[in-house]
Design a protein around this motif. Structure first.
Motif, PDB file in Angstrom:
ATOM      1  N   THR A 411       0.854  -1.188   0.000  1.00 15.12           N
ATOM      2  CA  THR A 411       0.000   0.000   0.000  1.00 15.12           C
ATOM      3  C   THR A 411       0.884   1.229   0.000  1.00 15.12           C
ATOM      4  OG1 THR A 411      -1.696  -1.180   1.223  1.00 15.12           O
ATOM      5  CG2 THR A 411      -1.811   1.224   1.227  1.00 15.12           C
ATOM      6  N   ILE A 412       0.511   2.218  -0.804  1.00 12.70           N
ATOM      7  CA  ILE A 412       1.351   3.410  -0.923  1.00 12.70           C
ATOM      8  C   ILE A 412       0.675   4.603  -0.248  1.00 12.70           C
ATOM      9  CG2 ILE A 412       2.410   2.658  -3.090  1.00 12.70           C
ATOM     10  CD1 ILE A 412       0.481   4.499  -4.566  1.00 12.70           C
ATOM     11  N   GLY A 413       1.496   5.498   0.223  1.00 12.02           N
ATOM     12  CA  GLY A 413       0.981   6.754   0.747  1.00 12.02           C
ATOM     13  C   GLY A 413       1.172   7.818  -0.308  1.00 12.02           C
ATOM     14  N   ALA A 414       0.128   8.090  -1.064  1.00  8.29           N
ATOM     15  CA  ALA A 414       0.244   8.990  -2.212  1.00  8.29           C
ATOM     16  C   ALA A 414      -0.716  10.155  -2.084  1.00  8.29           C
ATOM     17  CB  ALA A 414      -0.030   8.237  -3.506  1.00  8.29           C
ATOM     18  N   THR A 415      -0.301  11.262  -2.661  1.00  6.76           N
ATOM     19  CA  THR A 415      -1.225  12.381  -2.858  1.00  6.76           C
ATOM     20  C   THR A 415      -1.891  12.176  -4.208  1.00  6.76           C
ATOM     21  OG1 THR A 415       0.200  13.861  -1.587  1.00  6.76           O
ATOM     22  CG2 THR A 415      -1.420  14.873  -3.050  1.00  6.76           C
ATOM     23  N   ILE A 416      -3.218  12.261  -4.227  1.00  9.55           N
ATOM     24  CA  ILE A 416      -3.952  11.896  -5.445  1.00  9.55           C
ATOM     25  C   ILE A 416      -4.732  13.092  -5.972  1.00  9.55           C
ATOM     26  CG2 ILE A 416      -5.655  10.325  -6.441  1.00  9.55           C
ATOM     27  CD1 ILE A 416      -5.000   8.365  -4.196  1.00  9.55           C
ATOM     28  N   ASP A 417      -4.505  13.417  -7.232  1.00 12.61           N
ATOM     29  CA  ASP A 417      -5.284  14.441  -7.935  1.00 12.61           C
ATOM     30  C   ASP A 417      -6.291  13.737  -8.832  1.00 12.61           C
ATOM     31  OD1 ASP A 417      -3.842  16.521  -6.809  1.00 12.61           O
ATOM     32  OD2 ASP A 417      -2.342  16.511  -8.410  1.00 12.61           O
ATOM     33  N   TYR A 418      -7.567  14.085  -8.650  1.00 17.81           N
ATOM     34  CA  TYR A 418      -8.645  13.451  -9.428  1.00 17.81           C
ATOM     35  C   TYR A 418      -9.122  14.419 -10.504  1.00 17.81           C
ATOM     36  CZ  TYR A 418     -13.464  11.869 -10.425  1.00 17.81           C
ATOM     37  OH  TYR A 418     -14.636  11.479 -11.031  1.00 17.81           O
ATOM     38  N   SER A 419      -9.167  13.945 -11.742  1.00 20.73           N
ATOM     39  CA  SER A 419      -9.716  14.735 -12.847  1.00 20.73           C
ATOM     40  C   SER A 419     -10.980  14.045 -13.329  1.00 20.73           C
ATOM     41  CB  SER A 419      -8.705  14.853 -13.995  1.00 20.73           C
ATOM     42  OG  SER A 419      -7.580  15.590 -13.608  1.00 20.73           O
ATOM     43  N   TYR A 420     -12.105  14.733 -13.144  1.00 21.39           N
ATOM     44  CA  TYR A 420     -13.391  14.160 -13.560  1.00 21.39           C
ATOM     45  C   TYR A 420     -13.386  13.996 -15.073  1.00 21.39           C
ATOM     46  CZ  TYR A 420     -18.439  13.764 -14.251  1.00 21.39           C
ATOM     47  OH  TYR A 420     -19.703  13.333 -14.615  1.00 21.39           O
ATOM     48  N   PRO A 421     -13.839  12.844 -15.570  1.00 29.15           N
ATOM     49  CA  PRO A 421     -14.606  11.827 -14.853  1.00 29.15           C
ATOM     50  C   PRO A 421     -13.834  10.566 -14.475  1.00 29.15           C
ATOM     51  CG  PRO A 421     -14.984  11.583 -17.200  1.00 29.15           C
ATOM     52  CD  PRO A 421     -14.007  12.724 -17.048  1.00 29.15           C
ATOM     53  N   ASN A 422     -12.605  10.364 -15.037  1.00 28.07           N
ATOM     54  CA  ASN A 422     -12.026   9.022 -14.875  1.00 28.07           C
ATOM     55  C   ASN A 422     -10.497   8.985 -14.786  1.00 28.07           C
ATOM     56  OD1 ASN A 422     -11.632   9.782 -17.546  1.00 28.07           O
ATOM     57  ND2 ASN A 422     -11.783   7.693 -18.312  1.00 28.07           N
ATOM     58  N   VAL A 423      -9.857  10.053 -14.338  1.00 30.69           N
ATOM     59  CA  VAL A 423      -8.397  10.085 -14.285  1.00 30.69           C
ATOM     60  C   VAL A 423      -7.922  10.383 -12.869  1.00 30.69           C
ATOM     61  CG1 VAL A 423      -6.318  11.265 -15.104  1.00 30.69           C
ATOM     62  CG2 VAL A 423      -8.175  10.785 -16.709  1.00 30.69           C
ATOM     63  N   ALA A 424      -6.917   9.606 -12.425  1.00 33.56           N
ATOM     64  CA  ALA A 424      -6.282   9.844 -11.122  1.00 33.56           C
ATOM     65  C   ALA A 424      -4.774   9.938 -11.342  1.00 33.56           C
ATOM     66  CB  ALA A 424      -6.609   8.722 -10.150  1.00 33.56           C
ATOM     67  N   ILE A 425      -4.147  10.959 -10.772  1.00 35.05           N
ATOM     68  CA  ILE A 425      -2.689  11.073 -10.812  1.00 35.05           C
ATOM     69  C   ILE A 425      -2.186  10.950  -9.380  1.00 35.05           C
ATOM     70  CG2 ILE A 425      -0.742  12.567 -11.360  1.00 35.05           C
ATOM     71  CD1 ILE A 425      -2.369  13.742 -13.617  1.00 35.05           C
ATOM     72  N   LEU A 426      -1.363   9.928  -9.142  1.00 42.85           N
ATOM     73  CA  LEU A 426      -0.861   9.619  -7.804  1.00 42.85           C
ATOM     74  C   LEU A 426       0.582  10.062  -7.682  1.00 42.85           C
ATOM     75  CD1 LEU A 426      -2.984   7.220  -8.772  1.00 42.85           C
ATOM     76  CD2 LEU A 426      -2.424   6.332  -6.506  1.00 42.85           C
ATOM     77  N   SER A 427       0.865  10.941  -6.743  1.00 43.19           N
ATOM     78  CA  SER A 427       2.223  11.417  -6.496  1.00 43.19           C
ATOM     79  C   SER A 427       2.858  10.561  -5.405  1.00 43.19           C
ATOM     80  CB  SER A 427       2.201  12.892  -6.078  1.00 43.19           C
ATOM     81  OG  SER A 427       1.695  13.694  -7.123  1.00 43.19           O
ATOM     82  N   THR A 428       3.873   9.822  -5.772  1.00 47.16           N
ATOM     83  CA  THR A 428       4.590   8.943  -4.829  1.00 47.16           C
ATOM     84  C   THR A 428       5.946   8.612  -5.433  1.00 47.16           C
ATOM     85  OG1 THR A 428       4.420   6.915  -3.527  1.00 47.16           O
ATOM     86  CG2 THR A 428       3.645   6.808  -5.805  1.00 47.16           C
ATOM     87  N   GLU A 429       6.912   8.287  -4.570  1.00 49.54           N
ATOM     88  CA  GLU A 429       8.251   7.976  -5.045  1.00 49.54           C
ATOM     89  C   GLU A 429       8.272   6.586  -5.671  1.00 49.54           C
ATOM     90  OE1 GLU A 429      10.912   9.867  -5.170  1.00 49.54           O
ATOM     91  OE2 GLU A 429       9.951  11.598  -4.206  1.00 49.54           O
TER      92      GLU A 429
END
Length: 1020
Positions: A411-429
């Motif tokens: 499991t990762i600890g990520a900051t997640i940016d959600y772009s409606y309707p179906n995109v997630a960008i996860l910031s993690t090393e």
């Protein structure tokens, strides 16, 4: 006599054979006659109609048609034997096959044989065969026996080969010979195993040639869904109007007759590549609707989200898919469809691909979301982030929970940016290399959760800041920049320079696109957009710039729909005009941009229109619907009117102005469906309750007015001995045994209720307050006499020459002699009387100087002659009810006050107060009241003397008088003399109603009049 059907397909006006058959078959299909036809045609040729033609004469005909050649000396050589090569040429020429340039046989010198192309054509058509299949020999010089000739002819004409035979031919040939004898090709007494002569071949070839003279379809053109133009082989053109419309891209069989009466059946296909209709709508998730057209549509109009309305929801965007005929509608985050519950999408103003025809329809569909969402794509964004794209819209709350993602089993600890309707960008090393992602618990909008499936993705080092790759503009104040990778943040953006408000006011970041909103517009020429601090998810940061020359919106606004509606409460009419795009509010609500006249383009009198036909009330613009509504503040007579629209601009930064638009609008379509009149009758055995509606009613289907279950009498359903019958297009009657509906006094014994009735156009009749339930109280079932409709505005004088009377029933005959109008002690008899298109309104005309009504109608009444002398009636023979002293109707004064000339024929008069000051007196046809202040009244006048504005220092109106006096001062620079033009402009009153008539409170109309000072000046 009929030939068999032919098959064609149309593609860009090119005709090709169905199924792509070889060219060699092209004409054999066109002369492949049915067995019946062959029997009748050839028998008559061989032994009947053409029995008077001998073989030599038939040869001459075939030679003229280039089907047969003679010997070198020109003779027919009728007794000579026939070779296989000669037979090949005769068959190909007779049937009309195309020669084939090929070499299928190995005979000596075959490649240069004179008949090779004929042999090849007959072989590929399956009519002739070689003599040695193994060695591929044809034997062109070999003789043809009579039975071989029979076989070839039967194959060529596709005659039916009988199983029972009675001839002495060889066993293999018995069936062919039997068919040829029955068809009349070969004499039954012939020796079938003997060599065939040229004479026998000529007789058969001539029969084939004659049959081929029946014209065939050479080509056709589909003009529209119901009209096809056929070109025949003989050059004749036949235009066919179909009873049933063609279905696009579907083969259809069409039968028609030639000018000579010959019947032809052809199979045609109307090939349509652009849309003709909205075909369907589907939704396999609860956020996206796919609208399907039956062909290609225009991209710009198809992607205008305002052209779609999903019931109860809001559309966020519309995207035309790659097929060019399907549009994906994305609903906003706040709008969600209900799974497996039918709903609808309304489509309007979508244009076809080339013809620009507007498509409009409402399509029902049922969302069915049974698919589990998937992580359809994972992309590494350097070593600090990755992007996940889902197969359908998913809930933000489940997307941004980081423990729903495992990378390489952890499991990762990520900051997640959600772009409606179906995109997630996860910031993690992340380390460089291949990784495995498992996503769980992410839900779509129907509650279905993603299946945890392992997905591989690759991470590489990213050291480059984002680069812009494209830019588009929207109306100068908005620019969307596309980058080569997703954007995390942007510090600053401006165009050309940072001054003059060029810095963006808002930046919307969505994945790899940034939309900038500017306070000031871009230049019309090339602009440089500067971007500072463009940062990606690997924290690469840089300043970038991109050049763009804006594409201006040059499309003019257009009217796409007009209709007249009637207010449910006031019954006043409104004109609703729908446009194809957003409008400039000021021009959309400018009264001068709209004009309503009669069907002939002439101005008519109406409370809501001024003397020029422009609306009195300001039009109302609805930017959400792109509609302008004009409230006419009164009711139009049923009929056709002319609407002119001009000067309306769109909302583009550089506005486009509509081209002058004119259309006809019908008030009949706006009449609310209602019960016009109800009355009772009795016969010796039956009771009748008549119910007349304001419009023609539907008599079949769900909305039929003839369904007995839709009626109740005195609270009870109609019984078996009671019925509903259609009397006229707008009238029904309830029928029952005598005494069940009507009492001894001839009155209805109870109330009637009617539900869910549609007019002939399929619109439900609606009663204010009760909706689709129409009630008729027992008291409303009056006598058969037709009364003036209740309400003060149903008898009104619209001018000194016209009085309108509205009746509670439809009339068929009207007589001016039935009516009188009385004002004071004077009676006025109308000169003529006419009926409106809906037959409920009588217009009385008072013509002639001595017969015009006075301008002031205070106390005016209308009455009729005695009941016995009344002529005006309906088509049931029911007359209008006498208007007696006990039932006198007041005449509502709707006569507008207008400027009139004085006794000396002067439009106004002017008197000198001082050298440059004048009093101008205006005379009106009615006494006036000043409903405003002196200041307001003064501001409504503009006066020019000698071409320059004069100062209006005062305006005097004594309430109850018919004059207004203006005090005006000429401009000091003007030299005033008798030839100086004085103009008086009165405008703005129709909006604020500062000046009205004493009787009727009618608004003083605007006017603009001018005269020479010397012609209107009076001595004080």
């Amino acid at each position: 006599m009929s030939n068999t059907s032919y098959s064609f397909k149309e593609n860009s006006h090119v005709i090709v054979n169905q199924g792509g058959e070889k060219k060699v078959m092209k004409k054999i299909l066109s002369v492949a006659l049915s067995t019946a036809m062959a029997f009748s045609m050839f028998a008559s040729v061989a032994f009947g109609a053409d029995a008077n033609l001998n073989p030599q004469q038939k040869f001459d005909v075939l030679k003229q048609a280039s089907i047969m050649d003679g010997m070198p000396d020109g003779s027919a050589a009728l007794d000579k034997t026939l070779t296989r090569a000669e037979l090949a040429k005769i068959i190909v020429k007779s049937i009309g096959l195309e020669e084939v340039n090929a070499t299928s046989y190995n005979d000596k010198n075959y490649s240069i044989h004179w008949a090779r192309t004929f042999i090849e054509a007959a072989t590929q058509a399956g009519i002739l065969e070689g003599t040695d299949a193994a060695k591929k020999l044809f034997n062109p010089s070999g003789n043809v026996t009579v039975q071989e000739l029979a076989a070839v002819l039967v194959r060529a004409l596709k005659l039916e080969v009988p199983t029972e035979t009675n001839n002495n031919a060889s066993e293999w040939a018995k069936g062919y010979v039997e068919a040829a004898v029955k068809a009349g090709f070969i004499d039954s007494s012939a020796v079938f195993t003997a060599n065939a002569t040229r004479s026998q071949a000529i007789v058969a070839a001539y029969a084939i040639y004659e049959a081929a003279q029946v014209p065939t379809v050479k080509s056709y053109e589909v003009k529209d869904s119901k009209n096809v133009e056929f070109t025949l082989s003989n050059g004749e053109v036949v235009k066919v109007e179909l009873e049933k419309a063609l279905v696009p891209n579907t083969e259809t069989e069409v039968t028609f007759k030639t000018a000579a009466g010959e019947e032809i059946t052809a199979k045609i296909t109307w090939v349509v590549t652009e849309a003709t209709k909205v075909d369907s709508a589907t939704a396999d998730n609860l956020k996206e609707v796919i609208v399907n057209f039956d062909g290609k549509v225009d991209k710009k109009s198809a992607e205008n989200k305002d052209n779609y309305t999903v019931k109860g929801k809001t559309v966020s965007s519309a995207t035309l898919l790659e097929d060019g005929q399907s549009v994906k509608l994305l609903l906003t985050e706040a709008s969600t469809l209900e799974n497996q519950k039918e709903t609808e999408v309304k489509v309007k103003n979508v244009k076809t691909a080339t013809t620009a025809k507007l498509l409009e329809a409402t399509v029902k569909f049922t969302p069915v979301d049974v698919k589990i969402p998937e992580a359809s794509k994972v992309t590494g964004l350097g070593t600090k982030a990755f992007k996940v794209e889902f197969s359908e819209p998913v809930k933000m709350g489940t997307v941004v929970t980081s423990n729903n993602y495992k990378v390489d089993g952890k499991t990762i600890g990520a900051t997640i940016d959600y772009s409606y309707p179906n995109v997630a960008i996860l910031s993690t090393e992340l380390s460089v290399g291949t990784h495995k992602l498992v996503v769980s618990n992410v839900e779509d909008f129907s509650g279905l959760k993603i299946a945890p499936v392992e997905i591989e993705f690759t991470v590489v080092e990213d050291t480059e800041a984002p680069q812009p790759v494209a830019v588009t503009t929207n109306d100068l104040r908005e620019a969307t920049i596309e980058f080569d990778e997703p954007i995390k943040s942007l510090d600053k953006a401006y165009f050309n320079s940072t001054v003059n408000g060029a810095t963006f006011t808002k930046a919307d970041i969505n994945d790899n696109k940034v939309t900038l909103h500017f306070a000031n517009p871009l230049n019309l020429t090339e602009n440089t957009i500067y971007l500072e601090g463009v940062t990606d998810y690997s924290n690469n940061k840089a300043n970038r710039e991109i050049k763009v020359t804006p594409s201006l919106d040059t499309e003019r606004p257009e009217v796409v729909k007009t209709e007249i509606k009637q207010d449910d409460t006031t019954k006043n009419h409104k004109v609703v005009i729908e446009f194809n795009k957003k409008l400039d509010v000021a021009s959309a609500q400018n009264k001068d941009n709209y004009k309503i006249t009669d069907k002939d383009g002439k101005v008519f009198s109406l409370t809501g229109l001024n003397k020029d036909g422009h609306p009195v009330l300001a039009p109302v613009y609805d930017s959400a619907k792109n509609t302008v509504t004009i409230d006419l503040a009164s009711k139009l007579d049923d009929g056709v009117y002319t609407l002119d629209v001009s000067g309306v601009k769109d909302g583009a930064y550089v506005p486009n102005t509509i081209l002058p638009f004119t259309t006809k609008i019908s008030a009949s379509s706006a009449i609310n469906g209602e019960i016009t009149r109800a009355w009772t009758q009795q016969s010796a055995t039956e009771d009748f309750l008549y119910i007349q509606f304001s419009k023609a009613i539907k008599t079949d289907g769900e909305g039929s007015a003839l369904i007995k279950a839709k009626y109740t009498f005195a609270g009870n359903a109609l019984t078996d001995d009671q019925d509903v019958q259609l009397v006229t297009a707008d009238t029904v009657r309830l029928v029952a045994p005598k005494g069940e509906f009507v009492d001894v006094a001839g009155l209805a014994k109870g109330a009637v209720q009617v539900v869910l009735i549609q007019d002939a156009d399929g619109n439900y009749l609606v009663q204010p307050g009760t909706g689709y339930i129409l009630n008729i109280a027992a008291a409303d079932f009056g006598s058969s006499l037709i009364q003036v409709k209740s309400g003060a505005d149903n008898v009104q004088a619209t001018s000194r020459e016209e009085v309108k009377v509205v009746f509670a029933g439809k009339l068929s005959t009207v007589s001016a002699g039935d009516f009188r109008v009385k004002v004071g002690a004077v009676d006025y008899a109308p000169s003529t009387a006419t009926l409106s298109a809906d037959r409920t309104t009588v217009t009385l005309k008072f013509t002639g100087d001595t017969n015009k009504l006075p301008a002031d109608l205070t106390g005016a009444i209308i009455y009729t002659v005695s009941q016995a002398n009344i002529v005006t009636q309906d088509n049931f023979g029911s007359k209008i009810a006498e208007i007696t002293a006990a039932s006198l109707k007041g005449v509502q004064d709707k006569i507008k006050p207008v400027l009139v000339k004085d006794s000396a024929n002067r439009i106004f008069t002017a008197s000198t107060v001082t050298a440059d000051t004048y009093d101008i007196t205006l005379l009106f046809n009615k006494n006036l009241n000043d409903a405003g202040t002196v200041t307001t009244l003064t501001s409504l006048f503009k006066v020019k003397i000698g071409g320059k504005d004069a100062t209006v220092s005062g305006a005097t109106l004594t309430n109850g008088s018919n004059t207004i006096v203006l005090r005006v001062v000429a401009d000091a620079t003007v030299t005033v003399d008798a030839n100086s033009i004085v103009s008086v402009d009165f405008s703005g009153n129709e909006g604020i109603k500062a000046v009205v008539s004493t009787s009727g409170a009618n608004v003083l109309e605007n006017f603009n009049e001018a005269a020479k000072l010397g012609e209107v000046i009076v001595t004080p």
